[in-house]
Scaffold this motif. Sequence first.
Motif, short mmCIF file in Angstrom:
data_model
loop_
_atom_site.label_atom_id
_atom_site.label_comp_id
_atom_site.label_asym_id
_atom_site.label_seq_id
_atom_site.Cartn_x
_atom_site.Cartn_y
_atom_site.Cartn_z
N THR A 5 0.85 -1.18 0.00
CA THR A 5 0.00 0.00 0.00
C THR A 5 0.89 1.24 0.00
O THR A 5 2.09 1.16 0.30
CB THR A 5 -0.91 0.04 1.24
OG1 THR A 5 -0.08 0.19 2.40
CG2 THR A 5 -1.77 -1.21 1.35
N GLN A 6 0.29 2.38 -0.29
CA GLN A 6 1.05 3.63 -0.26
C GLN A 6 1.61 3.87 1.14
O GLN A 6 2.75 4.29 1.29
CB GLN A 6 0.17 4.80 -0.69
CG GLN A 6 -0.14 4.81 -2.16
CD GLN A 6 -0.94 6.03 -2.57
OE1 GLN A 6 -1.58 6.69 -1.75
NE2 GLN A 6 -0.90 6.34 -3.85
N VAL A 30 4.36 8.18 -4.66
CA VAL A 30 3.12 8.49 -3.95
C VAL A 30 2.86 9.99 -4.09
O VAL A 30 3.75 10.80 -3.83
CB VAL A 30 3.23 8.10 -2.45
CG1 VAL A 30 1.98 8.52 -1.68
CG2 VAL A 30 3.47 6.61 -2.30
N GLN A 32 2.05 13.75 -3.51
CA GLN A 32 2.35 14.54 -2.31
C GLN A 32 1.08 14.84 -1.52
O GLN A 32 1.10 14.90 -0.30
CB GLN A 32 3.07 15.83 -2.68
CG GLN A 32 3.60 16.54 -1.46
CD GLN A 32 4.66 17.55 -1.76
OE1 GLN A 32 5.09 17.69 -2.89
NE2 GLN A 32 5.07 18.28 -0.76
N LYS A 33 -0.04 15.01 -2.19
CA LYS A 33 -1.31 15.25 -1.51
C LYS A 33 -1.64 14.08 -0.58
O LYS A 33 -2.04 14.27 0.56
CB LYS A 33 -2.43 15.42 -2.55
CG LYS A 33 -3.73 15.90 -1.97
CD LYS A 33 -4.81 15.98 -3.04
CE LYS A 33 -4.47 17.01 -4.10
NZ LYS A 33 -5.57 17.21 -5.06
N ASN A 34 -1.44 12.86 -1.06
CA ASN A 34 -1.69 11.68 -0.22
C ASN A 34 -0.64 11.58 0.88
O ASN A 34 -0.94 11.21 2.01
CB ASN A 34 -1.65 10.40 -1.06
CG ASN A 34 -2.79 10.32 -2.04
OD1 ASN A 34 -3.78 11.04 -1.91
ND2 ASN A 34 -2.66 9.46 -3.03
N LEU A 35 0.58 11.90 0.54
CA LEU A 35 1.68 11.82 1.50
C LEU A 35 1.42 12.72 2.71
O LEU A 35 1.66 12.31 3.85
CB LEU A 35 2.98 12.23 0.81
CG LEU A 35 4.23 11.87 1.57
CD1 LEU A 35 4.64 10.45 1.23
CD2 LEU A 35 5.33 12.82 1.25
N CYS A 36 0.89 13.90 2.48
CA CYS A 36 0.62 14.83 3.59
C CYS A 36 -0.43 14.26 4.53
O CYS A 36 -0.33 14.41 5.75
CB CYS A 36 0.18 16.18 3.05
SG CYS A 36 1.53 17.06 2.25
N ARG A 37 -1.42 13.58 3.99
CA ARG A 37 -2.45 12.95 4.83
C ARG A 37 -1.83 11.82 5.67
O ARG A 37 -2.07 11.72 6.87
CB ARG A 37 -3.59 12.42 3.95
CG ARG A 37 -4.75 11.86 4.76
CD ARG A 37 -5.88 11.35 3.90
NE ARG A 37 -5.50 10.13 3.20
CZ ARG A 37 -5.36 10.01 1.88
NH1 ARG A 37 -5.56 11.04 1.09
NH2 ARG A 37 -5.02 8.86 1.33
N TYR A 38 -1.04 10.97 5.02
CA TYR A 38 -0.38 9.88 5.75
C TYR A 38 0.58 10.43 6.81
O TYR A 38 0.67 9.88 7.91
CB TYR A 38 0.39 8.97 4.79
CG TYR A 38 -0.50 8.18 3.86
CD1 TYR A 38 -1.56 7.43 4.34
CD2 TYR A 38 -0.26 8.18 2.49
CE1 TYR A 38 -2.37 6.69 3.49
CE2 TYR A 38 -1.06 7.44 1.62
CZ TYR A 38 -2.11 6.70 2.13
OH TYR A 38 -2.90 5.98 1.28
#
Length: 82
Positions: A5-6, A30, A32-38
């Motif tokens: 998974t990411q 991945v 960057q928008k998703n990375l910030c959430r994670y």
Amino acid sequence: MQTKTQLQTIIEYLQNHVATASMVADATGVAQKNLCRYKRDLEQAGQLAEVRKCACQLTGFKAWYITTDKTKFPKPIQLTLF
């Protein structure tokens, strides 16, 4: 074969690297928008820490370098009353 998974990809990358979100996004693919959430979720869970703030090697802008390697987490500052 099971794909990662990411979130797993980010955690594993940051175990071996101290990097900015832009650098992680570039290295892992991945977004960057998703990375910030994670990043937020991992910080709240105590699994990720910001290590230092300086110029990103990728963008040149000032940014936080992050890691999931607990041996590299900053030591907490203990305040004493007396």
